[in-house]
Motif scaffolding. Structure first.
Motif, short mmCIF file in Angstrom:
data_model
loop_
_atom_site.label_atom_id
_atom_site.label_comp_id
_atom_site.label_asym_id
_atom_site.label_seq_id
_atom_site.Cartn_x
_atom_site.Cartn_y
_atom_site.Cartn_z
N ALA A 67 0.82 -1.21 0.00
CA ALA A 67 0.00 0.00 0.00
C ALA A 67 0.86 1.26 0.00
O ALA A 67 0.41 2.32 -0.46
CB ALA A 67 -0.93 0.00 1.20
N ALA A 68 2.07 1.15 0.49
CA ALA A 68 2.97 2.31 0.54
C ALA A 68 3.77 2.50 -0.75
O ALA A 68 4.47 3.51 -0.90
CB ALA A 68 3.94 2.16 1.72
N LEU A 69 3.66 1.57 -1.68
CA LEU A 69 4.40 1.68 -2.95
C LEU A 69 3.75 2.72 -3.85
O LEU A 69 2.53 2.88 -3.85
CB LEU A 69 4.43 0.33 -3.67
CG LEU A 69 5.16 -0.80 -2.96
CD1 LEU A 69 4.94 -2.11 -3.72
CD2 LEU A 69 6.65 -0.49 -2.83
N SER A 70 4.56 3.38 -4.64
CA SER A 70 4.05 4.36 -5.59
C SER A 70 3.36 3.63 -6.75
O SER A 70 3.98 2.76 -7.39
CB SER A 70 5.19 5.22 -6.13
OG SER A 70 4.72 6.02 -7.21
N PRO A 71 2.12 3.98 -7.05
CA PRO A 71 1.43 3.32 -8.16
C PRO A 71 1.99 3.72 -9.52
O PRO A 71 1.70 3.09 -10.53
CB PRO A 71 -0.02 3.78 -7.99
CG PRO A 71 0.05 5.04 -7.23
CD PRO A 71 1.27 4.94 -6.35
#
Length: 79
Positions: A30-34
């Motif tokens: 969830a913390a990864l950049s999309p």
């Protein structure tokens, strides 16, 4: 060390991934950049305990006491 499996972040973890790790894996993802390409996880087992390592170096591991910890490859999550 026993090699487990690999999968892309954001995909359903394979059956080999213990369910106890799923919530922390999802929290890391969830913390990864999309906007960046999705990195891949590698599941291994060290001393019989699962460790999932993301290509970015983030790890999600089960300690000897049964605690799920998030760290970085430069840390020792099993201490």
């Amino acid at each position: 060390m026993q090699l487990g499996t690999r999968w892309t972040a954001g995909a359903q973890p394979p059956a080999a991934v213990p369910p106890v790790l799923h919530a922390q894996l999802a929290a890391v993802e969830a913390a990864l950049s999309p906007e960046d390409p999705a990195p891949r996880w590698t599941l291994t087992f060290l001393e019989g305990r699962p460790i999932a390592e993301l290509d970015t170096g983030v790890t999600v591991a089960l300690t000897a006491t049964g605690e799920v910890v998030v760290g970085h490859i430069d840390d020792d999550p099993l201490d």
